[in-house]
Design a protein around this motif. Structure first.
Motif: not given
Length: 585
Positions: A291-295, A346-358, A360-366
């Motif tokens: 079990l690993t955890a990355k930020v 200032s309305l509530c909306s949706i955050y849409y995220g994409v993680i590439t190369s999950p 790998s040692a250095s995944p990227v979040a956009t």
């Protein structure tokens, strides 16, 4: 293990306790950091001319009507043969979408009865397993550590109206006086994963949080009715702090193996850009399992969401926080969604995220924030809808509402690059929601979404819909299920939009034809037992045994399975003793 046959259940009292007050939304200190605001950069020119084609709406219908409980907490699953299971906090709805026949409508109470000693059920989750052609249904029981447990049901066959194998897991697994809340489920080819939060008794979910843990289980043991094999993962931290609200990442076009990813964030921060990625790398007992955890630091910050507006200014809809609400893995990347404030309006909306190369040692979040100009968007979910290893199309479904539009549900298509289709308005509500004391109503805590695995490009969703119920709660909510496709040819069943209808009668308080309800006003919380007797004093049923919170509550149960006559409802605790006569017509 116990067995329940959903289709053969004849008597269903469906006891339910409705707490009439909304918990305070912000129970922890909000912290804002000085992150660069990339909203305009990431969303430039996304609203003027949507570059993606419109979605198509197929079948669309009301599923679970209001069950005398709030929030909805709705989820759904659909089999390859077209059988839908829709669940909310109180009941289970089964429909064959090919024949248009509703097979079952049963309460969570009667479903869990073989393993549940009359304590309250909540937070149901359901999932379809395309490899085994089976369903899994999970719900929680009890709101304090002494009664808390997890119920897991595995269907023995592809027919959810048949037998289910029921298992339980402890709600206080570490024996440290905590109880289990907020389940999320996903599957690999061989295993079921369940993440839950452990909370301190009698504290708000914000400040009472201690840690999120993950249960890992063998699916085939559950389907076969064999002894359950389950492993608990706890103490999941990054830099010494527990990672909160781990959202399991489901498969995109299929169930994957053997890894299970989880995504999370700093969901109670007023503004942040941290994204956490947890990875359980192998099956139970495998020597290579870790079990690993990355930020990661996302290029686009997310923001604590404001409440959603309604068509009356006196009542708003709670959005809770920014926790991840849905995610999938496909083509080497993870796509995920959650609530956020839109910094441009200032309305509530949706955050849409994409993680590439999950991996790998250095995944990227956009990250991207879905544009909305006048309507609030909230409680999204997401499913893969692409058709190849270069097609990253996703369908994002969500709830909507505004000063001019009653609460309903919508969907949008996304491509992983910040491009979207026009919003598909699936169903508007017919009234505002008004069920709780005060000005803040419940609008979640989640919604359902699933790819129909044998028809790529077709996704089914379960969203929120306000509608007219009956007095004394005319302004209620229900689950709305819909079939969505990338183009009309993908939808194999004819479009069948249900008409607005009122639900069955609620007689309050007497005489009762279908449902009996009684109001409670407690000055302090306590364990209460709700018992039903006949006129001669013979006990018919212990309806509920539960820890009940202070102040205003409403207890209700079905009377449809009782013969006409007079009955006695007794409500007892250490400091409470209430007797009510129940006249059934």
């Amino acid at each position: 293990r116990s067995v329940v046959n959903l289709g053969e259940i004849k008597t269903d009292f469906a006891p339910k306790l409705l707490v009439m007050e909304m918990p305070k939304q912000r129970g922890e200190k909000m912290v804002k950091y000085n992150y660069p605001d990339n909203y305009k950069l990431n969303n430039a020119n996304k609203t003027a001319s949507p570059p993606l084609s419109s979605l198509t709406l197929g079948q669309s219908f009301s599923a679970n009507n209001w069950g005398l409980s709030t929030p909805n907490d709705n989820d759904m699953a659909i089999s390859d043969s077209g059988i839908v299971i829709s669940v909310i906090n109180t009941n289970i709805y089964v429909k064959n979408t090919i024949t248009n026949f509703t097979n079952s409508f049963k309460s969570l109470s009667v479903f869990t009865q073989p393993v549940n000693n009359n304590h309250q059920e909540f937070d149901p989750k359901v999932m379809y397993d395309p490899l085994r052609d089976r369903f899994v249904l999970v719900c929680l029981v009890g709101f304090v550590n002494t009664t808390s447990k997890i119920v897991i049901g595995y269907s023995q066959t592809s027919d959810p109206n048949g037998n289910w194998n029921l298992y339980t897991l402890p709600g206080n697994p570490l024996n440290n006086s905590l109880w289990t809340d907020y389940p999320m489920i996903s599957m690999t080819e061989k295993e079921l994963f369940l993440s839950v939060n452990l909370l301190v008794d009698n504290m708000p979910w914000q400040t009472g949080f201690v840690e999120t843990v993950v249960w890992q289980m063998k699916k085939d043991s559950g389907y076969a009715g064999l002894p359950s094999i389950a492993v608990l993962h706890n103490n999941i931290k990054f830099n010494g702090k527990n990672i909160r609200n781990l959202c399991p990442v489901k498969g995109g076009s299929q169930l994957h193996k053997p890894n299970m990813y989880f995504v999370s964030n700093r969901n109670l921060a007023s503004q942040n850009d941290s994204v956490f990625l947890v990875n359980i790398t192998d099956t139970i007992g495998a020597p290579t399992g870790t079990l690993t955890a990355k930020v990661m630091v996302s290029n686009q910050p997310y923001y604590f969401p404001p409440p959603g507006t309604q068509t009356v200014i006196t009542d708003s809809l709670a959005t809770n926080d920014c926790r991840n609400l849905g995610a999938f893995f496909e083509n080497g990347q993870i796509q995920y969604v959650h609530n956020t404030a839109n910094p441009s309006n200032s309305l509530c909306s949706i955050y849409y995220g994409v993680i590439t190369s999950p991996a790998s040692a250095s995944p990227v979040a956009t990250g991207y924030i879905i544009p909305n100009d006048t309507v609030n968007f909230a409680y999204p979910n997401i499913s893969y809808a692409g058709k190849s290893n270069t097609d990253n199309t996703a369908i994002i479904s969500f709830d909507h509402g505004s000063r001019k539009i009653n609460a309903g549900c919508s969907a949008i298509k996304a491509d992983g690059l910040g491009n979207y289709s026009p919003v598909l308005r699936i169903q508007n509500g017919s009234t505002y929601v008004n069920l709780l004391a005060g000005s803040l109503e419940r609008w979640g805590d989640y919604s359902g979404s699933q790819l129909k695995y044998n028809n790529p490009g077709e996704v089914w969703i379960s969203g929120y819909n306000s509608y007219l119920y009956s007095n004394p709660y005319p302004n209620a909510h229900r689950a709305w299920v819909a079939q969505i496709g990338l183009d009309p040819g993908l939808l194999l069943s004819a479009k069948n939009t249900a008409k607005e209808t009122n639900a069955g009668a609620l007689v309050f308080p007497n005489p009762a034809k279908d449902i009996f309800s009684v109001e409670l006003n407690l000055t302090q919380p306590e364990d209460l037992t709700f018992e039903l007797f006949d006129q001669q004093g013979k006990l018919i049923k212990i309806l509920l045994q539960e820890w009940v919170k202070i102040k205003y509550n409403v207890f209700s149960f079905n009377t449809r399975d009782l013969n006409a006559g007079l009955y006695i409802l007794k409500i007892t605790g250490n400091k409470t003793s209430i007797t009510k006569k129940v006249a059934v017509n």
